[in-house]
Scaffold this motif. Sequence first.
Motif, PDB file in Angstrom:
ATOM      1  N   MET A   1       0.840  -1.181   0.000  1.00  0.00           N
ATOM      2  CA  MET A   1       0.000   0.000   0.000  1.00  0.00           C
ATOM      3  C   MET A   1       0.879   1.237   0.000  1.00  0.00           C
ATOM      4  SD  MET A   1      -3.280  -0.637   2.223  1.00  0.00           S
ATOM      5  CE  MET A   1      -4.438  -1.777   1.582  1.00  0.00           C
ATOM      6  N   ALA A   2       0.421   2.259  -0.677  1.00  0.00           N
ATOM      7  CA  ALA A   2       1.213   3.476  -0.835  1.00  0.00           C
ATOM      8  C   ALA A   2       0.651   4.609   0.013  1.00  0.00           C
ATOM      9  CB  ALA A   2       1.231   3.891  -2.302  1.00  0.00           C
ATOM     10  N   LEU A   3       1.525   5.516   0.360  1.00  0.00           N
ATOM     11  CA  LEU A   3       1.094   6.755   1.000  1.00  0.00           C
ATOM     12  C   LEU A   3       0.520   7.670  -0.073  1.00  0.00           C
ATOM     13  CD1 LEU A   3       4.089   7.223   3.398  1.00  0.00           C
ATOM     14  CD2 LEU A   3       1.726   6.873   4.081  1.00  0.00           C
ATOM     15  N   ASN A   4      -0.307   8.594   0.353  1.00  0.00           N
ATOM     16  CA  ASN A   4      -0.989   9.509  -0.559  1.00  0.00           C
ATOM     17  C   ASN A   4      -0.709  10.948  -0.157  1.00  0.00           C
ATOM     18  OD1 ASN A   4      -3.024   7.644  -2.131  1.00  0.00           O
ATOM     19  ND2 ASN A   4      -3.009   6.949  -0.014  1.00  0.00           N
ATOM     20  N   ILE A   5      -0.296  11.753  -1.122  1.00  0.00           N
ATOM     21  CA  ILE A   5      -0.103  13.178  -0.907  1.00  0.00           C
ATOM     22  C   ILE A   5      -1.261  13.896  -1.587  1.00  0.00           C
ATOM     23  CG2 ILE A   5       1.367  15.177  -1.371  1.00  0.00           C
ATOM     24  CD1 ILE A   5       2.517  13.121   0.663  1.00  0.00           C
ATOM     25  N   VAL A   6      -1.930  14.758  -0.841  1.00  0.00           N
ATOM     26  CA  VAL A   6      -3.074  15.505  -1.361  1.00  0.00           C
ATOM     27  C   VAL A   6      -2.726  16.988  -1.325  1.00  0.00           C
ATOM     28  CG1 VAL A   6      -5.536  15.991  -1.109  1.00  0.00           C
ATOM     29  CG2 VAL A   6      -4.617  13.757  -0.388  1.00  0.00           C
ATOM     30  N   LEU A   7      -2.819  17.641  -2.469  1.00  0.00           N
ATOM     31  CA  LEU A   7      -2.608  19.089  -2.543  1.00  0.00           C
ATOM     32  C   LEU A   7      -3.955  19.750  -2.783  1.00  0.00           C
ATOM     33  CD1 LEU A   7       0.651  19.315  -4.704  1.00  0.00           C
ATOM     34  CD2 LEU A   7       0.400  19.079  -2.212  1.00  0.00           C
ATOM     35  N   TYR A   8      -4.369  20.566  -1.825  1.00  0.00           N
ATOM     36  CA  TYR A   8      -5.639  21.275  -1.893  1.00  0.00           C
ATOM     37  C   TYR A   8      -5.411  22.595  -2.626  1.00  0.00           C
ATOM     38  CZ  TYR A   8      -9.947  23.491  -0.243  1.00  0.00           C
ATOM     39  OH  TYR A   8     -11.159  24.123  -0.172  1.00  0.00           O
ATOM     40  N   GLU A   9      -5.907  22.669  -3.852  1.00  0.00           N
ATOM     41  CA  GLU A   9      -5.843  23.878  -4.675  1.00  0.00           C
ATOM     42  C   GLU A   9      -4.425  24.455  -4.784  1.00  0.00           C
ATOM     43  OE1 GLU A   9      -8.833  26.643  -3.295  1.00  0.00           O
ATOM     44  OE2 GLU A   9     -10.438  25.163  -3.520  1.00  0.00           O
ATOM     45  N   PRO A  10      -3.446  23.659  -5.196  1.00  0.00           N
ATOM     46  CA  PRO A  10      -2.072  24.182  -5.329  1.00  0.00           C
ATOM     47  C   PRO A  10      -2.014  25.297  -6.373  1.00  0.00           C
ATOM     48  CG  PRO A  10      -2.265  22.080  -6.454  1.00  0.00           C
ATOM     49  CD  PRO A  10      -3.552  22.290  -5.699  1.00  0.00           C
ATOM     50  N   GLU A  11      -1.116  26.258  -6.135  1.00  0.00           N
ATOM     51  CA  GLU A  11      -1.061  27.446  -6.990  1.00  0.00           C
ATOM     52  C   GLU A  11       0.219  27.556  -7.813  1.00  0.00           C
ATOM     53  OE1 GLU A  11      -3.498  30.476  -4.109  1.00  0.00           O
ATOM     54  OE2 GLU A  11      -1.478  29.891  -3.488  1.00  0.00           O
ATOM     55  N   ILE A  12       1.314  26.998  -7.329  1.00  0.00           N
ATOM     56  CA  ILE A  12       2.622  27.217  -7.952  1.00  0.00           C
ATOM     57  C   ILE A  12       3.079  25.937  -8.641  1.00  0.00           C
ATOM     58  CG2 ILE A  12       5.031  27.863  -7.522  1.00  0.00           C
ATOM     59  CD1 ILE A  12       3.985  29.490  -5.106  1.00  0.00           C
TER      60      ILE A  12
END
Length: 165
Positions: A1-12
């Motif tokens: 199983m993998a870890l998950n990175i979540v970006l909430y509305e990234p801008e750059i």
Amino acid sequence: MALNIVLYEPEIPANTGNIGRTCVATGSRLHLIEPLGFRIGEKDLRRAGMDYWKDLDVTTYLDYEDFLARNPGAKIYMATTKGPNLYTDTHFEQDCYLMFGKESAGLPEELLRDNQERAIRIPMNPDIRSLNLSNSVAIVLYEALRQQDFRGMQLAGKLTRYEWK
């Protein structure tokens, strides 16, 4: 199983590209919640992610509600400068989601209020507003990986022209 990175509305785009490269290096999945401050095919995004972007497991979502609907039961840890809990005091599960807010404003306070027990922070000097987003992702992600004994990762490096003694 993998870890998950979540970006909430990234801008750059450069931050997201760097984070994408980190995800490929760690076998993590990247989740992008719209609206994005850039186009996925943007040159700056590809440059920061270098030639790794093609290997990235990335999913985009229309909004936070779409993310929740498509990831039912997700154990989400929300990284924020406002968090009451240190990231080093948190036990990260193998398939958890590490969420980070947009560069200009972070995560919405109503999300943080409703998830206080999973709102985590990286300690820093009180005179600074925040760390760079891609640095924050790397710090928290590698703590989660450390807790899992870096399972599946290469633990020793090799010299190109020489042998280690």
